[in-house]
Design a protein around this motif. Structure first.
Motif, PDB file in Angstrom:
ATOM      1  N   ASP A  12       1.039   2.193  -8.301  1.00  0.00           N
ATOM      2  CA  ASP A  12       3.030   1.378  -8.221  1.00  0.00           C
ATOM      3  C   ASP A  12       3.661   2.424  -9.307  1.00  0.00           C
ATOM      4  O   ASP A  12       5.053   1.849  -8.935  1.00  0.00           O
ATOM      5  N   GLU A  13       3.690   3.389  -9.615  1.00  0.00           N
ATOM      6  CA  GLU A  13       5.160   3.988 -10.880  1.00  0.00           C
ATOM      7  C   GLU A  13       6.352   4.222  -9.314  1.00  0.00           C
ATOM      8  O   GLU A  13       6.939   5.041  -9.757  1.00  0.00           O
ATOM      9  N   ALA A  40      -1.560  17.929  -5.918  1.00  0.00           N
ATOM     10  CA  ALA A  40      -2.708  16.578  -5.961  1.00  0.00           C
ATOM     11  C   ALA A  40      -2.376  15.523  -7.125  1.00  0.00           C
ATOM     12  O   ALA A  40      -1.991  14.396  -6.860  1.00  0.00           O
ATOM     13  N   ASP A  41      -1.785  16.661  -8.401  1.00  0.00           N
ATOM     14  CA  ASP A  41      -1.323  15.411  -9.194  1.00  0.00           C
ATOM     15  C   ASP A  41       0.595  14.789  -8.709  1.00  0.00           C
ATOM     16  O   ASP A  41       0.435  13.005  -9.099  1.00  0.00           O
ATOM     17  N   VAL A  42       1.060  14.819  -7.780  1.00  0.00           N
ATOM     18  CA  VAL A  42       2.081  14.774  -7.251  1.00  0.00           C
ATOM     19  C   VAL A  42       1.612  13.343  -6.117  1.00  0.00           C
ATOM     20  O   VAL A  42       2.184  12.045  -6.452  1.00  0.00           O
ATOM     21  N   ALA A  43       0.918  13.562  -5.492  1.00  0.00           N
ATOM     22  CA  ALA A  43      -0.445  13.025  -5.112  1.00  0.00           C
ATOM     23  C   ALA A  43      -0.454  11.790  -5.154  1.00  0.00           C
ATOM     24  O   ALA A  43       0.116   9.916  -5.120  1.00  0.00           O
ATOM     25  N   GLY A  96       6.576  -4.471   1.815  1.00  0.00           N
ATOM     26  CA  GLY A  96       5.833  -3.039   0.266  1.00  0.00           C
ATOM     27  C   GLY A  96       5.305  -2.015   1.069  1.00  0.00           C
ATOM     28  O   GLY A  96       4.723  -1.670  -0.932  1.00  0.00           O
ATOM     29  N   VAL A  97       5.037  -1.421   1.737  1.00  0.00           N
ATOM     30  CA  VAL A  97       4.093  -0.658   1.687  1.00  0.00           C
ATOM     31  C   VAL A  97       5.601   1.027   1.474  1.00  0.00           C
ATOM     32  O   VAL A  97       6.089   1.154   2.851  1.00  0.00           O
ATOM     33  N   THR A  98       4.843   1.626   0.713  1.00  0.00           N
ATOM     34  CA  THR A  98       6.014   2.531   0.241  1.00  0.00           C
ATOM     35  C   THR A  98       4.712   4.432   1.870  1.00  0.00           C
ATOM     36  O   THR A  98       3.643   3.974   1.823  1.00  0.00           O
ATOM     37  N   GLY A 154       0.569  -1.397   0.454  1.00  0.00           N
ATOM     38  CA  GLY A 154      -0.055   0.179   0.105  1.00  0.00           C
ATOM     39  C   GLY A 154       1.013   1.339  -0.217  1.00  0.00           C
ATOM     40  O   GLY A 154       1.762   1.142   0.398  1.00  0.00           O
ATOM     41  N   ARG A 155       0.139   2.762   0.386  1.00  0.00           N
ATOM     42  CA  ARG A 155       0.714   3.554   0.019  1.00  0.00           C
ATOM     43  C   ARG A 155       0.298   4.422   1.215  1.00  0.00           C
ATOM     44  O   ARG A 155      -1.113   5.072   1.182  1.00  0.00           O
TER      45      ARG A 155
END
Length: 243
Positions: free
Chosen positions: A226-227, A217-220, A177-179, A135-136
């Protein structure tokens, strides 16, 4: 919709307006089911939900005061009840009291640190417990922590704490695997930026303008994708080149 987040679920705290709203709408546009969190303005939150749904997205509004730990836990409970497993949490809530350090009261300190530091800490804690593997988690800070401004000790101090929470939690959740990243807007068109400061703020950017909520927001949304799987423990500056 690009659908890159199709099947994902997200909570965005403080998402009834400004940057939080833009993040919620951006995540939904990429296919995520989004919980729009608010504390005082139900109509504004309902407007965000309506805007998302009108474009084919999926969203609900849940009231929760992020300065209250029991409210945070209830927010996550209700989100899981409505949407199932959580994949993305954006800790966006923030308040500011702008005054010289020597004039700040205990009540000012409790308000700012209770929301920005304490509230974010327990939002991150709950996110760490609930977000699925891979997750993120994103915590919104401010580009101001890299600069020197008068009358901002409370706000910048509280956001500095958030950045340290992110660094530590990224290490703790890496094995799953959570960033975990901080996102630091610069001067942005929100209620926190006084009208009198906008011209000067615009002049500090190579682009000659202040940011729009969508710019941040686009950065968020990228950080939630996944990128961005190879980015963690970072403080991403989204300030239009202001340094």
């Amino acid at each position: 919709m690009s659908h890159s987040l199709q099947g994902k679920t997200a909570i965005v705290t403080g998402s009834s307006r400004d940057i939080g709203r833009a993040i919620a709408e951006g995540l939904a546009a990429d296919g995520a089911a989004v919980v729009v969190n608010y504390v005082g303005n139900a109509k504004a939150a309902d407007d965000v939900v309506a805007a998302i749904v009108s474009k084919g997205g999926k969203a609900i509004a849940i009231r929760a005061d992020i300065s209250n730990v029991s409210d945070i836990r209830r927010l996550f409970d209700e989100a899981e009840s409505q949407f199932g497993d959580l994949n993305i949490v954006v800790a966006n809530v923030g308040v500011a009291v702008i005054k010289p350090l020597v004039e700040a009261s205990e009540a000012d300190f409790d308000l700012v640190f209770g929301t920005n530091a304490r509230g974010t800490f327990f939002t991150l804690q709950e996110a760490a417990r609930r977000v699925r593997d891979g997750g993120r988690i994103i915590a919104v800070s401010t580009g101001g922590t890299k600069m020197f401004f008068t009358q901002t000790a409370l706000y910048l101090g509280s956001k500095g704490a958030v950045e340290q929470f992110v660094r530590v939690l990224s290490r703790e959740l890496g094995p799953r695997g959570v960033t975990v990243n901080a996102l630091s807007p610069g001067f942005t068109d929100t209620d926190l930026l006084p009208e009198r400061d906008r011209a000067v703020a615009a002049g500090m950017s190579p682009f000659g303008r202040i940011g729009a909520p969508r710019d941040v927001a686009d950065v968020a949304v990228f950080l939630a994708s996944d990128e961005a799987r190879w980015l963690t423990g970072e403080n991403i500056q989204a300030g239009g080149g202001v340094a």
